[in-house]
Every structure is written in C-alpha cells, then in structure tokens.
Motif scaffolding. Structure first.
Motif: not given
Length: 231
Positions: A2-26
């Motif tokens: 599905y990465e290729t289908f949606y034009g993504l470079k990697e999986k956007p949702f993973s159970m593994i914590p990744d600081p790069e994807y940290l969403f800083l809500s308030a």
C-alpha cells in the motif's frame, strides 16, 4: 504494497514508537516541556502517565534524543512483578554486571557508579517504562536507591512512565514519602476529534503523502473507534 499505491516512502502507522513521527499536540508538548524541565532542574522523580498508546514511550524516546553527552542513561522496560530484583535490573540498565554479587555488594557497586559519574560531571538518569507493573514495595525500594546524594546535589534522576495504574499506586499512603519527591507529574490525555485528524495527516505527511488520503469523515470515524488514542 500500500505504500507504493499511495505514493508513500514508508508505513505511516506502526506500533513501534518512532520519535520522527512524534505528533506534538498541546498535551504532548506540555508533557515534553515538563520532562525537559525536570531534567534541567535535576528533579528527583518525574512521572508521566496515560492510557496504552497515548504516546508516552515516543515522548521518552524524544527526550532521550535531546540529552547530551553529559548524561548517562539507564532504561528499564521490563517491569513485570516477576522480573526479579530491582537492583539487578538497575545495574544491568547501566551496563553493570551484578552476577554472583550479594545485595550489599550490588548496592555498593551502584553507589560507586553514581559517585564516579558525578565526579565526571555527568548526570545519571534512570528511565523506567511500563512502570505501572511495579508494586508499592518496589517503588519504595527505588526511592531508597535515589537517596544517594553528593555535596547536596542530586546524583541520580528517575523518570517513570506508565499506565493509569501507576498513579493509583503512587497515591497509596505507604508511598507518601515517594510522592513528596515527585517534581513533575503529568497525565497524558487522549486526543480530541480535531487533534486526531491532525495526527493522522501529520504521520502521512512524514511518510511522504502528497495529497489528503483520509477524508474528514474517515478521520471522524477513526476518532470514534479509537477514542483519540494515537496507537
């Protein structure tokens, strides 16, 4: 696929914590700021609680990435009640071999390690993830271990991250002295509907999305089923 289908470079949702994807809500920004404040002000204990998937571990990883070379960090992630003696795990977290040592010897090894780090102008930080599994006796033992000071300075700082059960344990009367040592105490709440949609788009963008893959209605349904818990 599905990465290729949606034009993504990697999986956007993973159970593994990744600081790069940290969403800083308030909420997450406030939690991170308080943890940073605790580190900067040499807080004895910093506590962050929240439901499973709220983003606690990702915040901890972000905090770790910000610590400089003047910090010596030990990380404990296995805190089940059957995980053995606390002191064993603390020593191993800092790369110290406790094999065939008595408890008194291990305690002396730990003191020597802390004093050595202090003499090198290094901060010693112990991070305990999934700390809700620790019972009151273990937490009290941890408080006693933290009573080692040098020249009135705090030579070890402790960060506890855990599910709501940790907060309940810390409120027990027998842990009153422990509670008095907590300088930072924050409960990380779930995201609201708008934050959930922003979180989804945030992760997709980092993964390489160039258009809006999830509609507003889809985000609303995700919020309804997830309750605003990111992971």
């Amino acid at each position: 696929m599905y990465e290729t289908f949606y034009g993504l470079k990697e999986k956007p949702f993973s159970m593994i914590p990744d600081p790069e994807y940290l969403f800083l809500s308030a909420k997450h920004q406030r939690a991170l700021t308080l943890l940073e404040y605790g580190m900067m002000n040499h807080a004895s204990f910093s506590v962050i609680c929240g439901d499973t998937g709220a983003g606690k571990t990702t915040l901890i990883r972000r905090l770790l990435s910000e610590l400089g070379s003047d910090a010596t960090v030990g990380l404990i992630t296995n805190t089940h009640q059957s995980f053995g003696e606390l002191l064993n795990w603390v020593l191993m977290a800092f790369g110290i071999d406790p094999e065939n040592k008595s408890k008194a010897q291990m305690h002396q090894m730990f003191i020597s390690f802390l004093i050595e780090q202090y003499a090198q102008n290094k901060r010693t930080i112990l991070i305990v993830d999934e700390a809700q599994n620790m019972n009151a006796d273990t937490l009290e033992e941890l408080r006693m271990l933290s009573n080692i000071n040098a020249d009135k300075d705090q030579v070890i700082q402790v960060v506890l991250a855990g599910q709501p059960g940790l907060r309940e344990t810390l409120r027990k009367p027998e842990l009153m002295q422990f509670a008095q040592r907590i300088s930072v105490d924050y409960y990380l709440e779930a995201l609201n509907k708008e934050e959930t949609a922003t979180y989804i788009h945030h992760r997709l963008k980092i993964a390489g999305a160039e258009y809006e893959i999830f509609t507003e209605r889809a985000c609303s349904e995700i919020y309804k089923f997830s309750g605003g818990t990111p992971d």
